[in-house]
Design a protein around this motif. Sequence first.
Motif, PDB file in Angstrom:
ATOM      1  N   GLU A   1      21.736-119.323   6.206  1.00 16.27           N
ATOM      2  CA  GLU A   1      21.807-120.728   6.614  1.00 16.27           C
ATOM      3  C   GLU A   1      22.884-120.972   7.662  1.00 16.27           C
ATOM      4  OE1 GLU A   1      21.992-123.337   3.184  1.00 16.27           O
ATOM      5  OE2 GLU A   1      20.838-121.852   2.036  1.00 16.27           O
TER       6      GLU A   1
ATOM      7  N   PHE B   1      27.563-125.193   6.993  1.00 15.81           N
ATOM      8  CA  PHE B   1      26.413-125.731   6.267  1.00 15.81           C
ATOM      9  C   PHE B   1      26.167-127.198   6.620  1.00 15.81           C
ATOM     10  CE2 PHE B   1      27.861-122.289   3.353  1.00 15.81           C
ATOM     11  CZ  PHE B   1      26.801-121.433   3.606  1.00 15.81           C
TER      12      PHE B   1
ATOM     13  N   ARG C   1      23.931-116.372   1.655  1.00 12.04           N
ATOM     14  CA  ARG C   1      23.602-117.749   2.063  1.00 12.04           C
ATOM     15  C   ARG C   1      24.256-118.076   3.403  1.00 12.04           C
ATOM     16  NH1 ARG C   1      26.062-123.253   0.475  1.00 12.04           N
ATOM     17  NH2 ARG C   1      24.529-124.658   1.401  1.00 12.04           N
TER      18      ARG C   1
END
Length: 191
Positions: free
Chosen positions: A149, A103, A145
Motif C-alpha cells: 500500500e 498510508f 503492507r
Amino acid sequence: MYDDIITSRYQTGARKSKHLLSCRRTGQCLQSAPDVRMDRSKDSRGTDMKGTVFVAGATGVIGTSLVRQLVEGGWRVFGSTRNPQRAAALRQAGAEALIVDVFDAPALNAALALAQPDVVAHQLTDLPPERTPQSLSAAIERNARLRREGTRNLIQATLASGCRRMVAQSIAWAYAPGPLPHQETDPLDAL
C-alpha cells in the motif's frame, strides 16, 4: 520549516478544489499544495543545489545515511518520517522534514506537491531495530503492507507531483561485510 505537516484535506469552492496541508497540533492551514512554487536552485545559505530529492523513509537505517550523503553532495532534500520526534534529526542533517504517513494518500500527494522533487528515493520499511523471532513475526505483515500500500501511494504521489524518476531500495544485507555504503560491484555474502 515544514515539520508540522501531518494531515491533509480538500477545500472545495465554486470554482475549484484545492488540497490543503494542515498541522494536526494547531489545526492551522499551512499551505495550499498546488500553488506552492519553491526556489529549487539555492539552499537556505544561497548555495547552488543539484536538484531536489524526496526521501521517503528518511529516518530509517538506509534513509539516514542517504539523507546525509545527498545533503553533502549538494542536493536539496525533503525527508519524510511518520514520527514527529525524528524530524529534528532530519533538520540537523540538513534536510527539510515532512511528517507524513504513506498510508494517508492525500497527505502524501500534498507533501510531494510541496517538495516538487526531481527524484524520489523509496526507503520505506517497517522492520524492528532488534530482530528477534517475536518482533519479526509481527513486523513481516506490517512491512508487507507498507510495501504493497505504501509503495502504491508513493508511486501515485510521485507521478502526480510531476516527478518522473524514482529509486527504490533493495536488500541491503545481501552483501558480504565491508566498507559502507556498498557498491553494486561488492561481493555478496555467502549465505
